[in-house]
Design a protein around this motif. Sequence first.
Motif, short mmCIF file in Angstrom:
data_model
loop_
_atom_site.label_atom_id
_atom_site.label_comp_id
_atom_site.label_asym_id
_atom_site.label_seq_id
_atom_site.Cartn_x
_atom_site.Cartn_y
_atom_site.Cartn_z
N ALA A 44 34.91 35.57 44.82
CA ALA A 44 35.45 35.15 43.53
C ALA A 44 35.75 33.66 43.53
O ALA A 44 36.05 33.07 44.56
N MET A 45 35.65 33.06 42.34
CA MET A 45 36.12 31.68 42.13
C MET A 45 37.60 31.75 41.82
O MET A 45 38.07 32.75 41.26
N HIS A 46 38.32 30.68 42.12
CA HIS A 46 39.74 30.63 41.79
C HIS A 46 40.01 29.48 40.84
O HIS A 46 39.82 28.31 41.19
N ILE A 47 40.40 29.82 39.62
CA ILE A 47 40.83 28.83 38.63
C ILE A 47 42.08 29.39 37.96
O ILE A 47 41.98 30.29 37.13
N PRO A 48 43.27 28.89 38.33
CA PRO A 48 44.49 29.40 37.69
C PRO A 48 44.41 29.26 36.17
O PRO A 48 43.83 28.30 35.65
#
Length: 109
Positions: A44-48
């Motif tokens: 997964a990508m992490h972008i808050p």
Amino acid sequence: MFGFGARSAAKTLTPTQVRQVGDAVTLVDVRENAEWASGHIAGAMHIPLGKLRDKMDLIPSDKPVVFYCHSGGRSSQAIALAMAAGQPHDTHMGGGISAWRAQGFPLAN
């Protein structure tokens, strides 16, 4: 398979469906940094969520996107942000990482 990309109401996939589609989608975790560090879905990508509007262009457009968070609330907000930005990202994982964990599916750290 799940009607990705249509500009209609948000779509919800179960954790089992997310596992089934595997690499055919880009997963985007919109939780905060500490939540991500406590375990996330491998690949997964992490972008808050608070940074999503400014980082929308980092999300690849070569395959459908599925947002997820802790329980489904922030991922629903992520869909609204994406659609307002003119992106076709209209799908999230219902129940979020909590539902993923409840199914006993693996997490990366």
